[in-house]
Design an enzyme around this catalytic site. Structure first.
Site, short mmCIF file in Angstrom:
data_model
loop_
_atom_site.label_atom_id
_atom_site.label_comp_id
_atom_site.label_asym_id
_atom_site.label_seq_id
_atom_site.Cartn_x
_atom_site.Cartn_y
_atom_site.Cartn_z
N GLN A 185 -1.12 -9.25 8.00
CA GLN A 185 0.19 -9.60 7.41
C GLN A 185 0.88 -10.59 8.84
O GLN A 185 2.50 -10.69 8.39
CB GLN A 185 0.15 -7.68 6.74
CG GLN A 185 0.21 -7.57 6.18
CD GLN A 185 0.70 -7.96 5.07
OE1 GLN A 185 1.67 -9.12 4.64
NE2 GLN A 185 0.16 -8.20 3.58
N SER A 205 -5.84 -14.64 6.45
CA SER A 205 -6.36 -15.05 5.52
C SER A 205 -5.54 -15.58 4.77
O SER A 205 -3.51 -15.97 5.40
CB SER A 205 -5.93 -13.73 4.11
OG SER A 205 -6.10 -14.39 2.84
N ALA A 206 -5.40 -16.97 3.85
CA ALA A 206 -4.58 -18.14 3.90
C ALA A 206 -3.32 -17.49 2.72
O ALA A 206 -2.44 -18.43 2.96
CB ALA A 206 -5.25 -19.38 3.56
N HIS A 207 -3.91 -17.58 1.80
CA HIS A 207 -2.43 -17.13 0.77
C HIS A 207 -1.18 -16.02 1.17
O HIS A 207 -1.00 -16.20 0.11
CB HIS A 207 -2.84 -16.36 -0.51
CG HIS A 207 -3.95 -15.00 -0.35
ND1 HIS A 207 -2.85 -14.00 -1.01
CD2 HIS A 207 -4.71 -14.53 0.08
CE1 HIS A 207 -3.20 -13.02 -1.11
NE2 HIS A 207 -4.76 -12.79 0.08
N CYS A 332 -2.65 -4.88 -3.92
CA CYS A 332 -4.15 -4.06 -4.97
C CYS A 332 -3.86 -2.15 -4.78
O CYS A 332 -4.40 -2.03 -6.34
CB CYS A 332 -5.23 -3.68 -3.10
SG CYS A 332 -5.03 -5.41 -2.43
N1 PLP Z 1 -6.11 -6.96 5.07
C1 PLP Z 1 -4.58 -7.22 4.35
C2 PLP Z 1 -3.53 -6.10 5.40
C3 PLP Z 1 -3.94 -7.47 3.82
O1 PLP Z 1 -2.34 -7.24 2.67
C4 PLP Z 1 -5.13 -8.26 2.47
C5 PLP Z 1 -4.39 -8.48 1.52
O2 PLP Z 1 -3.17 -7.67 0.51
C6 PLP Z 1 -5.89 -8.05 2.96
C7 PLP Z 1 -6.31 -7.34 4.01
C8 PLP Z 1 -6.76 -8.79 1.37
O3 PLP Z 1 -7.18 -10.36 2.36
P1 PLP Z 1 -7.30 -11.18 0.47
O4 PLP Z 1 -6.26 -10.97 -0.37
O5 PLP Z 1 -7.15 -12.59 1.11
O6 PLP Z 1 -8.68 -10.57 0.04
#
Ligand code: PLP
Length: 388
Positions: A185, A205-207, A332
């Site tokens: 984040q 993470s790219a997205h 999630c």
């Molecule tokens: N870690 C954090 C703090 C996140 O907010 C997220 C996704 O919301 C992730 C890990 C997981 O990343 P990814 O969606 O690329 O699997």
């Protein structure tokens, strides 16, 4: 139908035009396999290597080497590689200890639970009000502590944890303990320097930064990368320096690198714009809504609010009818009915956590959108709460 107001940028972001164009070009023209030795392979390998160095530099690495960045399929996979990679590297002659926080993303907390089920001892530091308890950390550190994993910024409250201070304490009291930071984040929202942070391993993470979905990376510090003191989770052809087999997702990697380029020089400017929007929203919220502001530093783009006498799910659906996209807790956990551990760790009771919405804005949002959101939220409160 009214325009969509997208206030869920911490769940994911739209791919930018430049990223999409870069990916299209790589898909159509630079389609070679980076492992091939012919001209198309060499061309693809060059794109791969340049992307790696670019992302390492964005992480503050001054003398980057290729082995220091492993591309994976997500932030989740990078977190799993960090945690399982350390825990599976060797069999321990003692009970290994992992120290983490009580508010990590499931991408960290679940592999840690998995290690716990296999005999590791786990200490979860409290993060009440968005602050890590440093005394708890000092007390928890033992010679058997193999890993400390602390996120940079919380995905539900926006709290920025003092990771640099925590990892400095770890290295002073227990130099052999490895440190991992989930920076998904915080990346490209606040400056990150892996050395100053003291992170041996760091996830991005790219997205979340207008890059594509399905591409993440794990930073590995220099000595760990050279000594290969991490065990891979995915075995096969030995790509990514043997740390993550599978033909690389080159369009994703090039898109990731392009997104980093687009963001790296505008962090302060974007933060200023987002802070203005945040203040506009917070200052116009109805009185009965409580804003969960972390006690320490926080990301201005995440606004956590607790609604009066109404479950967040109900308001979420109401707002959704007007094309307003926000979330309850993190994306999630939104589809799982259990109460968010991050919010209860922050200090909310179960009922308040169940009434909490996350508004995550970006510098692409506008003041008009903020105004419209407030108006519709107010209407929602009138219909769903005040008129009852
Ligand atoms: N870690 C954090 C703090 C996140 O907010 C997220 C996704 O919301 C992730 C890990 C997981 O990343 P990814 O969606 O690329 O699997």
């Amino acid at each position: 139908m009214s325009e969509i107001i997208y206030f869920d940028n911490s769940a994911t972001t739209a791919v930018s035009a430049a990223v999409a164009q870069t990916m299209y070009t790589v898909m159509r023209e630079n389609f070679g396999n980076p492992s091939s030795v012919h001209i198309k392979g060499i061309e693809a390998d060059k794109i791969l290597k340049e992307a790696r160095i670019n992302i390492l530099k964005a992480l503050g690495e001054r003398n980057p080497i290729q082995e220091q960045l492993i591309f994976t399929a997500s932030g989740t996979e990078s977190d799993n590689l960090a945690i399982s990679g350390v825990m599976n590297y060797k069999s321990f002659s003692f009970t290994p200890r992992i120290i983490t926080t009580d508010s990590e993303h499931p991408a960290v907390s679940e592999p840690i639970k998995f290690a716990e089920a296999r005999g590791a001892e786990v200490v979860r530091l409290s993060t009440h009000g968005g602050i890590i308890d440093m005394d708890e950390l000092k007390d928890a550190l033992t010679p058997n502590t193999v890993l400390v994993s602390i996120m940079l910024a919380n995905n539900e409250t926006g709290a920025v944890y003092d990771v640099a201070n925590a990892f400095r304490t770890v290295k002073e009291l227990s130099p052999d303990t490895l440190t991992h930071c989930d920076a998904v984040q915080g990346f490209m929202k606040i400056p990150i320097n892996v050395q100053k942070l003291g992170a041996d391993l760091l996830t991005v993470s790219a997205h979340k930064i207008n890059g594509p979905k399905g591409i993440g990376a794990l930073y590995i510090n220099h000595s760990l990368a050279i000594k290969k003191k991490l065990s891979p989770v995915i075995l096969g052809g030995g790509q990514e320096h043997g740390m993550r087999s599978g033909t690389e997702n080159l369009p994703g990697i090039a898109g990731f690198s392009c997104a980093v380029n687009e963001k790296k020089n505008s962090m302060a400017e974007r933060a200023e714009k987002v802070t203005k929007l945040r203040n506009q929203i917070i200052n116009s919220l109805p009185e009965e809504i409580k804003v969960n502001v972390p006690r320490g530093r926080y990301l201005p783009n995440i606004i956590s609010i607790t609604l009066p006498k109404i479950k967040s799910e109900v308001m979420l659906r109401y707002l959704s009818q007007y094309n307003i996209c926000v979330s309850s807790g993190s994306a999630c956990s939104a589809k799982h009915k259990n109460i968010s551990p991050s919010l209860t760790a922050f200090g909310l009771d179960a009922s308040a956590a169940d009434s909490t919405l996350r508004i995550s804005i970006s510098s692409d949002n506008t003041s008009d959108e903020a105004e419209k959101f407030i108006q519709i939220l107010n209407d929602g409160l009138n219909r769903l709460v005040r008129m009852r």
